[in-house]
Write a protein that holds these residues in place. Structure first.
Motif, PDB file in Angstrom:
ATOM      1  N   ARG A 180       0.837  -1.204   0.000  1.00 29.40           N
ATOM      2  CA  ARG A 180       0.000   0.000   0.000  1.00 29.40           C
ATOM      3  C   ARG A 180       0.872   1.254   0.000  1.00 29.40           C
ATOM      4  O   ARG A 180       0.613   2.206  -0.739  1.00 29.40           O
ATOM      5  CB  ARG A 180      -0.924  -0.008   1.215  1.00 29.40           C
ATOM      6  CG  ARG A 180      -1.898   1.166   1.223  1.00 29.40           C
ATOM      7  CD  ARG A 180      -2.840   1.168   2.419  1.00 29.40           C
ATOM      8  NE  ARG A 180      -3.631  -0.043   2.469  1.00 29.40           N
ATOM      9  CZ  ARG A 180      -3.694  -0.840   3.523  1.00 29.40           C
ATOM     10  NH1 ARG A 180      -3.027  -0.553   4.618  1.00 29.40           N
ATOM     11  NH2 ARG A 180      -4.437  -1.923   3.510  1.00 29.40           N
ATOM     12  N   THR A 212       4.007   1.484  -1.064  1.00 33.10           N
ATOM     13  CA  THR A 212       4.677   1.564  -2.356  1.00 33.10           C
ATOM     14  C   THR A 212       3.715   2.060  -3.431  1.00 33.10           C
ATOM     15  O   THR A 212       4.091   2.879  -4.282  1.00 33.10           O
ATOM     16  CB  THR A 212       5.244   0.178  -2.744  1.00 33.10           C
ATOM     17  OG1 THR A 212       6.107  -0.268  -1.701  1.00 33.10           O
ATOM     18  CG2 THR A 212       6.000   0.229  -4.046  1.00 33.10           C
ATOM     19  N   ALA A 213       2.493   1.573  -3.397  1.00 35.12           N
ATOM     20  CA  ALA A 213       1.495   2.019  -4.378  1.00 35.12           C
ATOM     21  C   ALA A 213       1.199   3.502  -4.206  1.00 35.12           C
ATOM     22  O   ALA A 213       1.037   4.232  -5.198  1.00 35.12           O
ATOM     23  CB  ALA A 213       0.212   1.199  -4.232  1.00 35.12           C
ATOM     24  N   THR A 214       1.158   3.974  -2.964  1.00 32.68           N
ATOM     25  CA  THR A 214       0.933   5.402  -2.728  1.00 32.68           C
ATOM     26  C   THR A 214       2.093   6.220  -3.285  1.00 32.68           C
ATOM     27  O   THR A 214       1.880   7.250  -3.935  1.00 32.68           O
ATOM     28  CB  THR A 214       0.764   5.664  -1.212  1.00 32.68           C
ATOM     29  OG1 THR A 214      -0.295   4.853  -0.713  1.00 32.68           O
ATOM     30  CG2 THR A 214       0.460   7.121  -0.945  1.00 32.68           C
ATOM     31  N   LEU A 271       4.161   5.278  -5.685  1.00 38.45           N
ATOM     32  CA  LEU A 271       4.112   5.165  -7.139  1.00 38.45           C
ATOM     33  C   LEU A 271       3.039   6.083  -7.705  1.00 38.45           C
ATOM     34  O   LEU A 271       3.262   6.733  -8.742  1.00 38.45           O
ATOM     35  CB  LEU A 271       3.830   3.715  -7.538  1.00 38.45           C
ATOM     36  CG  LEU A 271       3.780   3.416  -9.036  1.00 38.45           C
ATOM     37  CD1 LEU A 271       5.136   3.696  -9.674  1.00 38.45           C
ATOM     38  CD2 LEU A 271       3.377   1.981  -9.265  1.00 38.45           C
ATOM     39  N   ASN A 272       1.914   6.164  -7.025  1.00 35.48           N
ATOM     40  CA  ASN A 272       0.846   7.052  -7.472  1.00 35.48           C
ATOM     41  C   ASN A 272       1.311   8.501  -7.434  1.00 35.48           C
ATOM     42  O   ASN A 272       1.047   9.272  -8.363  1.00 35.48           O
ATOM     43  CB  ASN A 272      -0.394   6.850  -6.598  1.00 35.48           C
ATOM     44  CG  ASN A 272      -1.600   7.572  -7.152  1.00 35.48           C
ATOM     45  OD1 ASN A 272      -1.681   7.860  -8.325  1.00 35.48           O
ATOM     46  ND2 ASN A 272      -2.547   7.853  -6.286  1.00 35.48           N
ATOM     47  N   ALA A 273       2.012   8.882  -6.366  1.00 36.34           N
ATOM     48  CA  ALA A 273       2.533  10.254  -6.274  1.00 36.34           C
ATOM     49  C   ALA A 273       3.544  10.508  -7.388  1.00 36.34           C
ATOM     50  O   ALA A 273       3.546  11.582  -8.014  1.00 36.34           O
ATOM     51  CB  ALA A 273       3.172  10.472  -4.901  1.00 36.34           C
ATOM     52  N   THR A 274       4.414   9.522  -7.657  1.00 35.18           N
ATOM     53  CA  THR A 274       5.410   9.672  -8.730  1.00 35.18           C
ATOM     54  C   THR A 274       4.725   9.815 -10.082  1.00 35.18           C
ATOM     55  O   THR A 274       5.101  10.680 -10.886  1.00 35.18           O
ATOM     56  CB  THR A 274       6.355   8.444  -8.741  1.00 35.18           C
ATOM     57  OG1 THR A 274       6.975   8.340  -7.464  1.00 35.18           O
ATOM     58  CG2 THR A 274       7.407   8.582  -9.813  1.00 35.18           C
ATOM     59  N   LEU A 275       3.717   8.973 -10.324  1.00 39.56           N
ATOM     60  CA  LEU A 275       2.992   9.065 -11.594  1.00 39.56           C
ATOM     61  C   LEU A 275       2.278  10.404 -11.730  1.00 39.56           C
ATOM     62  O   LEU A 275       2.244  10.986 -12.821  1.00 39.56           O
ATOM     63  CB  LEU A 275       2.005   7.910 -11.718  1.00 39.56           C
ATOM     64  CG  LEU A 275       2.619   6.526 -11.967  1.00 39.56           C
ATOM     65  CD1 LEU A 275       1.533   5.467 -11.969  1.00 39.56           C
ATOM     66  CD2 LEU A 275       3.391   6.505 -13.262  1.00 39.56           C
ATOM     67  N   ASN A 276       1.707  10.904 -10.638  1.00 38.81           N
ATOM     68  CA  ASN A 276       1.060  12.212 -10.680  1.00 38.81           C
ATOM     69  C   ASN A 276       2.081  13.308 -10.979  1.00 38.81           C
ATOM     70  O   ASN A 276       1.801  14.234 -11.749  1.00 38.81           O
ATOM     71  CB  ASN A 276       0.337  12.504  -9.360  1.00 38.81           C
ATOM     72  CG  ASN A 276      -0.933  11.704  -9.218  1.00 38.81           C
ATOM     73  OD1 ASN A 276      -1.494  11.225 -10.198  1.00 38.81           O
ATOM     74  ND2 ASN A 276      -1.394  11.532  -7.990  1.00 38.81           N
ATOM     75  N   ASN A 290       3.086  13.038 -14.569  1.00 33.93           N
ATOM     76  CA  ASN A 290       1.969  13.510 -15.388  1.00 33.93           C
ATOM     77  C   ASN A 290       1.922  15.034 -15.404  1.00 33.93           C
ATOM     78  O   ASN A 290       1.748  15.648 -16.458  1.00 33.93           O
ATOM     79  CB  ASN A 290       0.662  12.927 -14.857  1.00 33.93           C
ATOM     80  CG  ASN A 290      -0.508  13.209 -15.770  1.00 33.93           C
ATOM     81  OD1 ASN A 290      -0.356  13.539 -16.928  1.00 33.93           O
ATOM     82  ND2 ASN A 290      -1.702  13.056 -15.234  1.00 33.93           N
TER      83      ASN A 290
END
Length: 194
Positions: free
Chosen positions: A103, A105-107, A109-114, A117
């Motif tokens: 969870r 790591t996914a958070t 990764l989500n921040a990195t992707l944002n 983007n």
């Protein structure tokens, strides 16, 4: 006992003068059949009771064997549960820890992707701005080149038209002396106009 009760009730219901030898024989036969049926019934009940007692003994023996076999299985199952319970607890804790790590790591990764983007959007906006600026500059250069070419061409065209008009006037005067023709005007000539 029941047979005696039937006999007594049969005798009590009859009148003393009504029993004949034929009726009394039938009555005796009937009472004998009833007594025989009761004896057969008693034998059947005794047989059933003995069968039930044997079956009960067999069930008790089977239950005892089952208990003797089941107790070791239950004990080994209890031992197995006691030995695996700590391992299961550790496994559950590891699963919870792994879930939290995934969870987290996914958070991230989500921040990195944002972030990627948003940076891609900024770069796309910059590229759009650069392309727009280049296109506008190119349009201005094209307009300037067209204006730079158009103005000298018009001036040159005007000079050529003026020179042609002057030649027409000169040629027209020289011909008018000999032919008497009218002189063409400047507007009648085939000028090139941009």
């Amino acid at each position: 006992m029941i047979a005696a009760q039937f006999i007594m009730s049969g005798m009590w219901l009859q009148d003393s003068g009504s029993i004949s030898s034929g009726n009394s024989t039938l009555l005796m036969v009937f009472v004998g059949l009833v007594a025989l049926a009761l004896i057969v019934q008693a034998i059947a009940l005794v047989t059933i009771a003995m069968g039930a007692a044997k079956a009960r003994k067999r069930v008790l023996v089977i239950a005892e064997e089952l208990r003797a076999k089941a107790i070791p299985v239950l004990d080994s199952t209890g031992d197995f549960m006691k030995s695996t319970a700590p391992k299961m607890i550790v496994l559950a804790e590891n699963l919870v820890e792994t879930s939290n790590l995934i969870r987290h790591t996914a958070t991230g990764l989500n921040a990195t992707l944002n972030d990627v983007n948003s940076k891609a959007r900024v770069q796309a906006a910059r590229a759009d701005e650069i392309v727009t600026t280049i296109l506008m500059g190119t349009a201005e250069v094209v307009d300037s080149v067209q204006a730079g070419i158009r103005v000298p061409v018009r001036e040159f065209n005007g000079l050529v038209s003026g020179f042609k008009a002057g030649l027409d006037v000169l040629v027209g005067r020289s011909k008018s002396f000999g032919n008497g023709r009218n002189v063409r005007s400047y507007r009648d000539s085939n000028d090139i106009d941009l």
